[in-house]
Design a protein around this motif. Structure first.
Motif, short mmCIF file in Angstrom:
data_model
loop_
_atom_site.label_atom_id
_atom_site.label_comp_id
_atom_site.label_asym_id
_atom_site.label_seq_id
_atom_site.Cartn_x
_atom_site.Cartn_y
_atom_site.Cartn_z
N GLY A 57 0.83 -1.20 0.00
CA GLY A 57 0.00 0.00 0.00
C GLY A 57 0.86 1.25 0.00
N TRP A 58 0.46 2.25 -0.77
CA TRP A 58 1.21 3.51 -0.89
C TRP A 58 0.18 4.61 -1.00
N GLU A 59 0.02 5.40 0.06
CA GLU A 59 -1.03 6.42 0.09
C GLU A 59 -0.43 7.77 0.44
N ASN A 60 -0.89 8.82 -0.25
CA ASN A 60 -0.55 10.19 0.08
C ASN A 60 -1.79 10.87 0.64
N ASP A 61 -1.57 11.79 1.58
CA ASP A 61 -2.72 12.40 2.26
C ASP A 61 -3.16 13.72 1.66
N GLY A 62 -2.41 14.21 0.66
CA GLY A 62 -2.79 15.48 0.05
C GLY A 62 -2.49 16.68 0.89
N GLU A 63 -1.79 16.50 2.02
CA GLU A 63 -1.51 17.63 2.91
C GLU A 63 0.00 17.80 3.09
N GLY A 64 0.70 17.74 2.00
CA GLY A 64 2.14 17.97 2.07
C GLY A 64 2.95 16.78 1.57
N SER A 65 2.41 15.56 1.73
CA SER A 65 3.13 14.38 1.26
C SER A 65 2.75 14.14 -0.20
N SER A 66 3.73 14.19 -1.08
CA SER A 66 3.45 14.03 -2.51
C SER A 66 4.44 13.07 -3.16
N VAL A 67 4.90 12.09 -2.39
CA VAL A 67 5.84 11.11 -2.92
C VAL A 67 5.05 10.08 -3.71
N GLU A 68 5.22 10.11 -5.02
CA GLU A 68 4.43 9.25 -5.88
C GLU A 68 5.01 7.84 -5.94
N ARG A 69 4.12 6.88 -6.03
CA ARG A 69 4.57 5.49 -6.14
C ARG A 69 5.20 5.26 -7.51
N PRO A 70 6.32 4.55 -7.58
CA PRO A 70 6.96 4.26 -8.87
C PRO A 70 6.04 3.44 -9.78
N ASP A 71 6.28 3.54 -11.07
CA ASP A 71 5.45 2.84 -12.05
C ASP A 71 5.88 1.40 -12.28
N THR A 72 7.05 1.03 -11.78
CA THR A 72 7.54 -0.32 -11.98
C THR A 72 8.03 -0.92 -10.67
#
Length: 716
Positions: free
Chosen positions: A266-281
């Motif tokens: 699971g990889w979730e961002n909260d939209g309140e400062g955390s913007s680390v995107e999950r890799p595509d591979t």
């Protein structure tokens, strides 16, 4: 083919800003001379530095400082936290172990932890590739664009580890794939599992890893067990699984467990400062693991076709014996996440991954003798002494015969030629006799090889009836009595117990309470102070809680949880001693087999003599008073997630006031109580059945309206 990741990653501590990273000075000023702000600042720097050193040592295997310097930094941090009450949930000092747990709770996984289809034939792997290509083509993808990531298939225990805002919050075993045992405190002690992630991390990250015991550490630990007269673990996987299910985290901290991470659940961002995107591979996820400080194997490769994956498997199998971790095959998985999502999963396994397993390893040799070992519970285990033979690159001279029934089924005897089977790094065993060179079958002894007490059969197993009177069982019984989840007697470890028995001072459990300071001080390695300390520890256990007393006796199938249930049900020791199997079965979680086990233990003359001997020496457990009420009568609760108390305590609390507590949501459920990091399935079931979901604060209000306190005050 790609076989390595590169790139720098952020650090827990910058050496330009933190004096404890490179060439640290450890001549610290006295704690008493520090102000609280100064102590807090120094503790913060030390935590960051120790995390960095843990990472460099346990993940990168490239330490920055000598072990003794690390020990001084760690000790200073402990000293500051104790003196100024500065300990934090994920401080490195928590790795030494917390308070013992009552039981392992069950928690839901962030996402299902599925199994993987597998085979030992190359043709099955090629068929997997064909299914992948057909599936991608049907979904509009170019099947020729598929790439695979190949990695070792670890033979350990799969775990889910969850981080929130970069902080470690939970760990659980795989269990049935949807739910597993909560092993948060146990995994916290493993130094290759960071308490805080490096650099920027998503708001919530759930990763899958494999807990394992390195092969060299496993061999050393098994040797230690055998020297203490205990049964060794069958293989590194059993060692890892048995360790993680220990209720005492400090026991886990003492055992050499490690973890490799290999997948994102699971990889979730909260939209309140955390913007680390999950890799595509999946390949890029390994780079993310590096950046976060999550340990992963370097034996991973990316290939552009299935033949490359087959070649990877053959090369890894050739290197298998040189690896310091047990593997039983390789995992081949589709790299691109979009491809994975298009392929989907069955109810049991993903369609985008396949395990190509190694074949089992066998050899033939001669049985030169049979040794019968005696375990703590009196179980007798026969071991075949073999003419040494190489099996899969390892010289084998002993193999388990499991039990008397297995010997009879094989018809094996000394002198026979047998096949030795070793797979997944298990302790070798004998699956068949290939050439009968002897007459008859090995005659299992009728008396214990240690104490000469009669041997009794229980189905396929055999047990020494000597009980606490058997020296082989006595040492283990005394060690068990002293455990933290029993009488918690500090200073009574295995070496000292063996010394006391060999000196003739302890020939039975009650003899502990006849010891004197003079007896102990006369022994090698003892002084007046250590002797006085142990006598004081023993004296402090003369009025133990009833559940501790019962847990300390070492009754088969009776751990701390069952002991507590027995104490709560019967209230006093005499009632337990007099209870027949029918009465015992009325206790929660005590079924027919456990009731029989308890009754058999208590009926044995040696065990009853030990209990009476303890009472004669003033060791008499305190009775238990149980209060119940009906304020919650008619209500049914289900709990999920982490609460401010354990789930078993929450269930016992509501049940003590008349409610029912069940493990799954049904149409009869009145409330689902959701703590921190709840799983999905129970919430989904509650939504589907219209069951109200309340958080812990709402739950406390609900109970308060009915006059019931929350959290429990320990008086039920």
């Amino acid at each position: 083919m790609t076989s390595a990741h590169s790139g720098s990653s952020p650090r827990h501590a910058d050496p330009d800003e933190n004096p404890y990273v490179e060439s640290p000075l450890t001549d610290f000023e006295p704690v008493a001379e520090l102000s609280e702000p100064e102590a807090a600042e120094q503790a913060s720097l030390l935590r960051a530095a120790v995390r960095e050193h843990d990472y460099r040592y346990y993940v990168e295997a490239d330490p920055l400082i000598p072990d003794e310097t690390y020990d001084r930094l760690f000790a200073r941090l402990e000293e500051l936290e104790d003196a100024f009450d500065l300990s934090t949930e994920n401080s490195p000092t928590r790795r030494v172990g917390g308070e013992p747990l009552d039981e392992l709770e069950t928690v839901e996984h962030v996402a299902p932890m599925r199994s993987i289809d597998n085979a030992t034939e190359a043709d099955a792997v090629r068929e997997f590739d064909e299914r992948v290509r057909r599936g991608l083509d049907a979904e509009g993808f170019d099947p020729d664009a598929v790439e695979y990531v190949c990695e070792p298939k670890f033979d350990g225990l799969s775990v889910e580890v969850v981080y929130e805002d970069g902080e470690y919050v939970r760990a659980a075993t795989r269990g049935d794939g949807r739910e597993g045992d909560d092993v948060t405190e146990q995994v916290r002690t493993i130094r290759s599992v960071p308490g805080k992630l490096r650099g920027d991390a998503p708001a919530r990250l759930a990763v899958r890893g494999e807990a394992y015991m390195p092969r060299d550490a496993f061999a050393a630990y098994n040797e230690e067990l055998m020297e203490r007269g205990e049964e060794p673990f069958a293989n590194p996987r059993n060692a890892a699984a048995g360790t993680l299910r220990q209720l005492d985290p400090s026991v886990v901290a003492e055992r050499p467990l490690e973890v490799f991470f290999f997948d994102v659940l699971g990889w979730e961002n909260d939209g309140e400062g955390s913007s680390v995107e999950r890799p595509d591979t999946h390949w890029a996820e390994f780079d993310a693991f590096d950046a976060f400080g999550l340990r992963r194997t370097d034996r991973v490769e990316r290939v552009d076709d299935i033949e490359g994956a087959l070649d990877y498997r053959d090369r890894l199998m050739a290197d298998r014996e040189d690896l310091n971790f047990a593997i039983d095959g390789v995992v081949i998985s589709v790299d691109d996440r979009a491809h994975r999502e298009a392929l989907g999963s069955t109810a049991r396994a993903p369609r985008w991954a396949f395990a190509y397993k190694f074949p089992p390893r066998t050899a033939t040799t001669t049985v030169e003798g049979v040794t019968v070992q005696v375990g703590r519970t009196g179980r007798l285990t026969p071991v075949a002494e073999l003419e040494p033979v190489e099996v899969g690159g390892v010289t084998v001279s002993r193999a388990t015969l499991h039990n008397p029934a297995e010997i009879e089924a094989l018809g094996v005897n000394v002198g026979d030629r047998v096949r030795i089977y070793r797979a997944g790094d298990v302790i070798p065993y004998v699956p068949e006799v290939v050439e009968k060179r002897s007459e008859g079958t090995y005659a299992f002894p009728e008396t214990c090889p240690v104490c000469d007490a009669p041997v009794e059969r229980d189905g396929p197993l055999a047990f020494c009836t000597g009980g606490l009177g058997c020296p082989a069982q006595l040492e283990r019984a005394v060690e068990h009595w002293a455990r933290r989840d029993a009488l918690d007697i500090e200073g009574l470890g295995p070496e000292r117990v063996e010394q006391l028995r060999e000196a003739g001072l302890v020939a039975s459990l009650p003899d502990l309470y006849d010891l004197t300071v003079d007896d102990l001080a006369a022994l090698e390695g003892w002084g007046e102070t250590s002797a006085e300390n142990l006598i004081a520890e023993l004296d402090a256990t003369r009025d133990p809680p009833l559940d501790d007393f019962l847990a300390g006796l070492g009754i088969p199938d009776v751990g701390a949880t069952t002991a507590r249930a027995l104490a709560a049900h019967f209230g006093g020791l005499d009632a337990v001693l007099d209870a027949d199997e029918g009465a015992l079965r009325e206790v929660d979680d005590v079924g027919p087999e456990v009731a029989e086990s308890i009754r058999t233990f208590l009926d044995a003359d040696e065990n009853r003599a030990a209990i009476e001997g303890l009472r004669e020496r003033g060791v008499d457990p305190e009775p238990v008073e149980v209060e119940t009420g009906d304020a919650l009568d008619g209500l049914t609760f289900v709990f999920t997630g982490s609460l401010s108390t354990t789930r078993s305590e929450a269930q016992a609390h509501v049940e003590a006031h008349g409610a029912d507590a069940t493990s799954s949501v049904s149409g009869n459920t009145d409330y689902l109580v959701a703590g921190e990091s709840p799983g999905r399935s129970k919430r989904d079931d509650a939504d589907a059945k219209g069951v109200p979901v309340v958080d812990e604060a709402e739950f406390a209000d609900l109970l308060g309206e009915r006059g019931v306190a929350w959290p429990p005050e320990g008086d039920e």
